[in-house]
Design an enzyme around this catalytic site. Structure first.
Site, mmCIF file in Angstrom:
data_model
loop_
_atom_site.group_PDB
_atom_site.id
_atom_site.type_symbol
_atom_site.label_atom_id
_atom_site.label_comp_id
_atom_site.label_asym_id
_atom_site.label_seq_id
_atom_site.Cartn_x
_atom_site.Cartn_y
_atom_site.Cartn_z
ATOM 1 N N HIS A 119 63.119 -25.466 -89.677
ATOM 2 C CA HIS A 119 63.548 -26.747 -89.106
ATOM 3 C C HIS A 119 64.895 -26.588 -88.383
ATOM 4 O O HIS A 119 65.044 -26.957 -87.213
ATOM 5 C CB HIS A 119 63.667 -27.782 -90.235
ATOM 6 C CG HIS A 119 64.137 -29.130 -89.807
ATOM 7 N ND1 HIS A 119 63.285 -30.191 -89.621
ATOM 8 C CD2 HIS A 119 65.373 -29.608 -89.500
ATOM 9 C CE1 HIS A 119 63.972 -31.257 -89.243
ATOM 10 N NE2 HIS A 119 65.257 -30.927 -89.157
ATOM 11 N N GLU A 120 65.848 -25.995 -89.068
ATOM 12 C CA GLU A 120 67.174 -25.827 -88.450
ATOM 13 C C GLU A 120 67.094 -24.866 -87.265
ATOM 14 O O GLU A 120 67.807 -25.033 -86.275
ATOM 15 C CB GLU A 120 68.208 -25.345 -89.481
ATOM 16 C CG GLU A 120 68.436 -26.288 -90.667
ATOM 17 C CD GLU A 120 68.722 -27.742 -90.300
ATOM 18 O OE1 GLU A 120 69.323 -27.989 -89.234
ATOM 19 O OE2 GLU A 120 68.321 -28.639 -91.069
ATOM 20 N N GLU A 133 65.121 -33.987 -82.914
ATOM 21 C CA GLU A 133 64.275 -33.885 -84.097
ATOM 22 C C GLU A 133 62.849 -33.463 -83.726
ATOM 23 O O GLU A 133 62.169 -32.837 -84.520
ATOM 24 C CB GLU A 133 64.302 -35.237 -84.827
ATOM 25 C CG GLU A 133 63.970 -35.201 -86.286
ATOM 26 C CD GLU A 133 64.877 -34.363 -87.167
ATOM 27 O OE1 GLU A 133 66.004 -34.003 -86.751
ATOM 28 O OE2 GLU A 133 64.458 -34.042 -88.285
ATOM 29 N N HIS A 155 66.325 -26.847 -84.231
ATOM 30 C CA HIS A 155 67.510 -27.491 -83.651
ATOM 31 C C HIS A 155 68.344 -26.456 -82.885
ATOM 32 O O HIS A 155 68.814 -26.698 -81.778
ATOM 33 C CB HIS A 155 68.390 -28.091 -84.755
ATOM 34 C CG HIS A 155 67.874 -29.385 -85.312
ATOM 35 N ND1 HIS A 155 67.585 -30.472 -84.522
ATOM 36 C CD2 HIS A 155 67.607 -29.778 -86.592
ATOM 37 C CE1 HIS A 155 67.168 -31.482 -85.292
ATOM 38 N NE2 HIS A 155 67.164 -31.075 -86.550
HETATM 39 ZN ZN LIG Z 1 66.699 -32.203 -88.288
#
Ligand SMILES: [Zn+2]
Length: 484
Positions: free
Chosen positions: A258-259, A288, A262
């Site tokens: 997830h990171e 997101e 980003h």
């Molecule tokens: Zn996030």
């Protein structure tokens, strides 16, 4: 000419931003305890300096002249972003901002205490004040609009309740789908959740995984921290944190992925935009959508398991197979904690918070009544009820930091991530071939490279050829959970 002058002047603000995020990261990850207060003070002073430069006569004059001349998409983007920022600094009185920040820091502490003691009453008076301040803040920014619409727009430019109500109408179909999947006895548990393995090796696995996905360690780093987050210090220094306290390695790995989503966004922004006002994507739903695309669409896919399996065997010495891994990464079970939720139940946690926030700002509910409303909505959507405030209304930090209007961007990100998947040509083949480079390139060319030049709705249309369309998300879930 005037544009170059404006950008040159802006570089001072950019430099202050670099200093601020470097100090903040250092303070969070590496600093000795006794230095935290001093660094907090330094950060406060840097923020004041930023305001001084941004609202100085020199800067405002340049801005006004440049605004009249803005021609290209880039120039218009710069003006749009600066205008939003100036709005914030010029419309909100300084003493209000000082009091507001003090209140937030007090209420964050009280929230933590209340959560530890699982007692909403401790947090209640602070939440009441935070709501009042948020209403005032919205009023300063735009007194013609409903306060909650103003707050939504702060996190997602152009967003409002009318649009969200229509997008979130998918909850009916989602509920139907969730019930069907639960009826089919999709796995709720996995033995892999509680296995023992060498934590130091997991860290090595994470580094290997990030390298394969395309994270450039010459332009970023990874550090251990309690809460996973991404910090964009410059377009050549993007850092992510991970937490491997937990045994549940799917949880650790999906949050790292997830990171990464980003981080790769920030790392793939066109270098021509670096050090300008549009050098990062500030709209939460768009950012997101990228983290969730990597975490869920890629990281929880069946194809990804064949990539992960050898790594799990090699580093963690765990004997398993692709099928078992796939179900372990995709357990479905209605639960009380948002951050632990699966793809099918996650959005209900958001619908609940959205409904509550709307009711708060429409003054349909008092703060005293919130825990009960919270619990009733969990019963209604997920069929479960929190036993206490800690696993109920006190679980998230957002409200204590006055982040009203932030939660919807998580669901918008989920919806967009599925839409992107259907838009990428041959996506399933690319994924089967583990061709992450081609996927990264698509994201770069269509989304990342633009930075914050376009407002979300324009960027979505440009990249995907249509507006945000929640049907893709339903289609994605149906294919994954009903036909596997
Ligand atoms: Zn996030």
């Amino acid at each position: 000419m005037v544009f170059n002058k404006l950008l040159k002047e802006y570089k001072k603000i950019w430099a202050l931003g670099v200093a601020k995020s470097s100090i903040y990261y250092d303070l969070t990850i590496f600093s000795p305890k006794e230095s935290i207060k001093d660094k907090g003070e330094a950060l406060g002073i840097l923020s004041t300096l930023k305001k001084q430069i941004l609202t100085s006569k020199t800067f405002l004059d340049l801005f006004e002249k440049a605004k009249k001349q803005a021609n290209s998409d880039f120039e218009k983007g710069v003006i749009r972003v600066l205008e939003r920022e100036l709005d914030y600094y010029l419309k909100i009185p300084e003493d209000f901002m000082v009091d507001y920040n003090k209140l937030i820091s007090k209420s964050s502490n009280k929230w933590l205490e209340a959560k530890k003691k699982s007692n909403f009453k401790i947090f209640k008076p602070y939440l009441e004040q935070i709501i009042e301040y948020s209403k005032k803040l919205a009023n300063f920014l735009n007194s013609d609009k409903e306060p909650y619409d103003v707050l939504l727009d702060l996190f997602d430019e152009g967003m409002n309740m009318k649009k969200l109500d229509s997008i979130f109408a998918i909850k009916k179909e989602l509920k139907h789908l969730l019930d069907k999947v639960l009826e089919n006895e999709w796995p709720e548990e996995s033995r892999l959740k509680d296995l023992n393995y060498d934590k130091a090796k997991l860290r090595l696995l994470i580094v290997a995984l990030l390298r394969s996905l395309g994270f450039d360690f010459n332009r970023g780093r990874i550090d251990y921290y309690e809460h996973p987050f991404t910090s964009n210090i410059t377009n050549n220094d993007v850092r992510i944190t991970f937490n491997n306290k937990n045994k549940d390695f799917a949880d650790v790995l999906t949050s790292v992925i997830h990171e990464f989503g980003h981080a790769i966004y920030d790392l793939q922004i066109d270098e021509k935009l670096a050090k300008t006002p549009v050098s990062s994507q500030e709209n939460m739903s768009i950012h997101e959508s990228q983290s969730r695309f990597w975490e869920n669409i890629i990281g929880r896919s069946k194809e990804f398991m064949s990539f992960l399996l050898p790594l799990i065997k090699e580093f963690l010495n765990i004997d398993t197979d692709e099928d078992e891994l796939f179900y372990y990464f995709n357990l479905v079970k209605p639960s009380l904690i948002r951050t632990k939720a699966d793809e099918l139940t996650y959005n209900f946690h958001i619908f609940i918070r959205y409904e509550i926030e709307k009711a708060i700002f429409k003054e349909e509910v008092s703060v005293k009544e919130l825990p009960e409303l919270w619990n009733d909505l969990y019963e209604k959507y997920l069929g479960i009820k929190p036993n206490n405030d800690k696993e109920g209304i006190l679980q998230d930090v957002h409200w204590s930091e006055a982040l009203f209007g932030y939660f919807p961007s998580y669901t918008l990100g989920n919806l967009l991530s599925a839409q992107i998947m259907f838009k990428i040509k041959d996506f399933n083949n690319l994924l089967s071939e583990k061709n992450f480079a081609a996927i990264r390139l698509w994201l770069k060319e269509n989304i990342h490279k633009h930075g914050n030049i376009y407002p979300p709705e324009v960027l979505i249309k440009k990249a995907l050829g249509e507006d945000l369309n929640p049907d893709y998300f339903i289609k994605y879930l149906k294919t994954k959970y009903l036909k596997v």
